[in-house]
Design a protein around this motif. Structure first.
Motif, mmCIF file in Angstrom:
data_model
loop_
_atom_site.group_PDB
_atom_site.id
_atom_site.type_symbol
_atom_site.label_atom_id
_atom_site.label_comp_id
_atom_site.label_asym_id
_atom_site.label_seq_id
_atom_site.Cartn_x
_atom_site.Cartn_y
_atom_site.Cartn_z
ATOM 1 N N UNK A 97 0.831 -1.199 0.000
ATOM 2 C CA UNK A 97 0.000 0.000 0.000
ATOM 3 C C UNK A 97 0.864 1.246 0.000
ATOM 4 N N UNK B 121 27.447 -6.614 -15.937
ATOM 5 C CA UNK B 121 26.297 -6.247 -15.115
ATOM 6 C C UNK B 121 26.286 -7.042 -13.817
ATOM 7 N N UNK C 237 9.097 -2.161 -14.627
ATOM 8 C CA UNK C 237 9.975 -2.752 -13.622
ATOM 9 C C UNK C 237 10.949 -3.759 -14.211
ATOM 10 N N UNK D 72 17.161 -6.398 -18.630
ATOM 11 C CA UNK D 72 17.664 -6.296 -20.000
ATOM 12 C C UNK D 72 19.187 -6.461 -20.018
ATOM 13 N N UNK D 73 19.680 -7.221 -20.999
ATOM 14 C CA UNK D 73 21.125 -7.366 -21.198
ATOM 15 C C UNK D 73 21.618 -6.160 -21.991
ATOM 16 N N UNK E 239 16.117 -12.295 -24.733
ATOM 17 C CA UNK E 239 17.097 -12.355 -23.650
ATOM 18 C C UNK E 239 16.656 -11.606 -22.411
ATOM 19 N N UNK F 36 17.729 -11.168 -18.162
ATOM 20 C CA UNK F 36 18.645 -11.513 -17.067
ATOM 21 C C UNK F 36 17.862 -11.898 -15.831
ATOM 22 N N UNK G 76 -5.257 4.219 -7.970
ATOM 23 C CA UNK G 76 -3.850 3.931 -7.715
ATOM 24 C C UNK G 76 -3.608 2.472 -7.385
ATOM 25 N N UNK G 77 -4.669 1.766 -7.030
ATOM 26 C CA UNK G 77 -4.480 0.350 -6.667
ATOM 27 C C UNK G 77 -4.829 -0.613 -7.797
ATOM 28 N N UNK H 86 -2.031 -3.165 -8.795
ATOM 29 C CA UNK H 86 -1.634 -4.134 -7.787
ATOM 30 C C UNK H 86 -2.773 -5.106 -7.481
ATOM 31 N N UNK I 214 -2.393 -7.248 2.667
ATOM 32 C CA UNK I 214 -1.126 -6.701 2.184
ATOM 33 C C UNK I 214 -1.288 -5.427 1.389
ATOM 34 N N UNK I 215 -2.378 -5.346 0.639
ATOM 35 C CA UNK I 215 -2.479 -4.218 -0.278
ATOM 36 C C UNK I 215 -3.466 -3.158 0.178
ATOM 37 N N UNK I 216 -4.007 -3.372 1.363
ATOM 38 C CA UNK I 216 -4.800 -2.304 1.978
ATOM 39 C C UNK I 216 -6.120 -2.038 1.306
ATOM 40 N N UNK J 80 3.681 4.734 -29.585
ATOM 41 C CA UNK J 80 4.840 5.118 -28.773
ATOM 42 C C UNK J 80 6.046 5.404 -29.640
#
Lengths: 466, 511
Positions: free
Chosen positions: A29, A120, B109, B114-115, B156, B158, B229-230, B233, B256-258, B369
């Protein structure tokens, strides 16, 4: 400006806070809250032109393969692989990168052309420079005494394109090797036979295979009085071949191509399209006991062959199909999407290559045009009248003539060879073999036999294509 | 030690001198002389154990493909590619690395996986992480408005293998996508049809395709009262319903996530539902959901999709599952995932478990994009999880104890006595020229037994035996390797063609 800089700083700090929280495994949260704050800040920053460069290019020395180029590539590989298989070769594949240590010390001066991966925090890696060193590693790792294998894959060299015009940094290599202790010259002869079969089948013109032997060269230099120290210099001035270990090569072969020069076309000139030789120190590079496995092999210069074939097609103004679709399912009037979907689905289930336009009510003319552009030979037209009569009209796209009215109910299987002729013709242009050989080469059947009883047009189309 | 260090220094200096001379393009003679000196110095250094480590491994998370594994891989790809071609797809290929900028900002995230390539003075590069971003770049670069393409290549990541057991860092992806502005849901339906065709043809067991829609999810969350915002998640929690019970998922969301418990309960009422088109119709009548514009759009599209899927004959394989919330952020519409219903768990074998073997969806914002004008090209596609399929097929072959051939050789040309190499070479050459797959042993005078053994190991079905008596009679004996029985006496004069007739008959290669 200063405001922007301050905002960027805030974004950076907030980003760090979020990362910190995640590392500490703070409550989801809390993290979500901070992430939301970060996103708001970023939104305030707005689109940053300097950051959002639209990078629309491939890296230097590399290129995409368009569908057309892939069609050429596929046909060339098909000829080559067919030949390798005909000679009983197995195939292997290795990772695109090796441990840096594996490649170190194998390429001499050329080592500076190796692409390294960034450190890396893990192992130090480099992109493979050729397929020979990975092969040697594979043999040693698996303690193999003999193998007959081919390997087709891309390799990477940080060549300076300015010096070697047209030289790519990412390009295909096509290797075939026979490793093992055998009676002399039999595998060597087979390698040359393979080279000749491939170059004949590709139909890229007359060729000549030049053969020599390192031992003859050395002996010749010796009796002519060339000082030892000059051997390599003298040799390299005629050498165009790409070797990993020059000293190891016992005999060398070069295949020179004389291309048929067309009007106005600059002849590709004398150039090598394949090369190979015997090199016995291969596995010894990697084996802890220095165990040697004699090896003879060849490498086909496919990139050059791609260019030649593409050039030839352009000159001949030959249309290259980029799909293999056999029939387009079309409708003559509106509101026949359902029928089209049903029919195309039946054709797919029967293994027939079919398409339809993704439009509810396409115009017949547009559908025919689509066929012409894509080279689709047949069109199955559903119309209201035909539906009532229980038939589907099958037309040849090029002649616009009706191929056959089929009785939906009878589902009779009639054969004709419009596509058959087209296919054999198409194949002949590529492989130079006759229909007899075409069958002998055992091309996979165009469509697998159908389990469920076929009805309607699919049986007809199926009959046309098998 | 010091002596060695001094020698190493000399070698280094001499190496630099040589390089310098080359750069200055000094005379070849001078260079050769200095190179000879360098080599002498290196020879003095002798073999350096610490440098000549015999590194006999592939990098972490990568592997070689042996001939056996290649045979499996080839068959799997053959089925998949055949299907793509049946649907009229073109094929493209892109470089293994992209400009680092191209990949930046596309994976959230996961970007840390990434290599990167080392900065060696040129452009900053990274190995591709998937085939979707390169595809978007390709579309924008070539200003394409529509294309139907497949792309099979290695990507690829990592990943830390400790966390995700068996996860490779180099692995194949098998993507099919239809880009372009078309009438709704027709290409989406074709993608699902393709998925079903492939999974049926591979014969890896029964499967189910779960379908959902990002707009329905978003709308559902909105009306249940999930704060903006949730969303993400909560999405990832809901996605775990295929592995965890609702109680566990609810605990995660609330504990956990409120998330407020009432909100969780409302979500629970929806996400535990799955069914066919009737569920779609039911939800269209749902008083709260039908008030949400987004959800309504999604539901209507799904209804249309189901109509098309029925026409394609696959609606019995599709399940509208409200708990499907997978994947990357770039999905904007329908999403789907195929799971195997049961892996054939044999005695002592650990089932691969519930896992997805294919997935995909609609993503309309990706090309925008990359396009300087933000021009959008709607896309829908799928990705086949081939690595998983390789494992399943390999496992199945092992269980069935099926021998996998690694070559396609149809006949071995053998000799019964000595001094018949010439005849063998001539015959095998005729066979090759006729397009027949043939081999011979690289021995002048091989024993017949060894040649037959070679056939047995390699699975070669036929052996053509040249013997002195047969040569006099003008025949060649063709034997089946397994039965040792003679197949036919072939007339030598007709060269390979008669023999071909036998060989072209039943295909000896097991398909």
């Amino acid at each position: 400006m200063a405001e922007r800089a301050a905002l960027e700083e805030l974004v950076k700090l907030q980003g760090e806070r979020v990362r910190g929280l995640k590392q500490q495994k703070a409550s989801a949260e809390l993290i979500e809250e901070e992430v939301a704050k970060l996103l708001k800040l970023k939104a305030q920053l707005g689109p940053d032109e300097s950051k959002q460069k639209f990078v629309l290019k491939t890296p230097k020395g590399t290129r995409d393969y368009s569908p057309r180029q892939m069609a050429v590539r596929e046909k060339v590989f098909d000829v080559i692989i067919r030949c390798f298989k005909r000679h009983g070769a197995e195939v292997i594949d290795t990772p695109v990168f090796e441990l840096k240590e594996t490649l170190t010390g194998k390429y001499g001066e050329d080592s500076k052309l190796i692409y390294d991966l960034k450190d890396q925090g893990g192992e130090l890696l480099s992109l493979r420079y050729d397929l020979t060193v990975p092969f040697a590693r594979y043999l040693a790792m698996n303690k193999l005494n003999n193998i007959k294998r081919y390997h087709i894959a891309k390799v990477y060299r940080r060549d300076n394109p300015a010096m070697t015009r047209g030289r790519y940094r990412e390009f295909y290599q096509c290797d075939f090797d026979i490793a093992g202790n055998f009676d002399p010259m039999i595998p060597d002869a087979e390698c040359l036979k393979i080279m000749c079969e491939i170059l004949s089948s590709l139909q890229i013109g007359d060729f000549l295979v030049k053969v020599n032997d390192r031992r003859i060269l050395d002996g010749m230099f010796a009796i002519c009085g060339v000082p030892d120290s000059k051997f390599r210099t003298i040799c390299s001035s005629v050498d165009k071949l790409d070797k990993m270990s020059w000293e190891e090569v016992k005999n060398e072969m070069a295949v020179l191509l004389q291309t048929p020069a067309q009007a106005g076309e600059e002849p590709l000139g004398v150039g090598s399209v394949a090369a190979g030789g015997r090199y016995d120190g291969l596995v010894g590079m990697f084996d802890p006991k220095g165990r040697k496995v004699p090896c003879v092999g060849l490498s086909i210069g496919v990139e050059r062959i791609f260019s030649i074939v593409e050039q030839r097609l352009e000159v001949l103004e030959e249309k290259v199909r980029t799909t293999e679709t056999q029939v387009l399912v079309a409708s003559a009037q509106k509101k026949l999407l359902e029928e089209r979907l049903k029919l195309v689905s039946e054709l797919w289930d029967a293994g027939i290559k079919a398409e339809l336009l993704y439009k509810k009510n396409p115009k017949l003319l547009n559908q025919l045009q689509y066929c012409e552009e894509a080279g689709i030979p047949l069109v199955a037209i559903i119309g209201e009248q035909e539906l009532k009569d229980g038939v589907i009209k099958l037309r040849s796209v090029t002649s616009r003539e009706e191929v056959r009215e089929q009785d939906l109910k009878s589902g009779q299987n009639r054969d004709f060879n419009i596509y058959d002729g087209y296919f054999i013709d198409y194949w002949q242009k590529w492989s130079g073999t006759t229909p007899f050989s075409y069958k002998a080469l055992e091309l996979n059947p165009v469509s697998p036999p159908l389990e469920a009883a076929p009805t309607r047009t699919h049986r007809l189309v199926f009959a046309a294509f098998t």
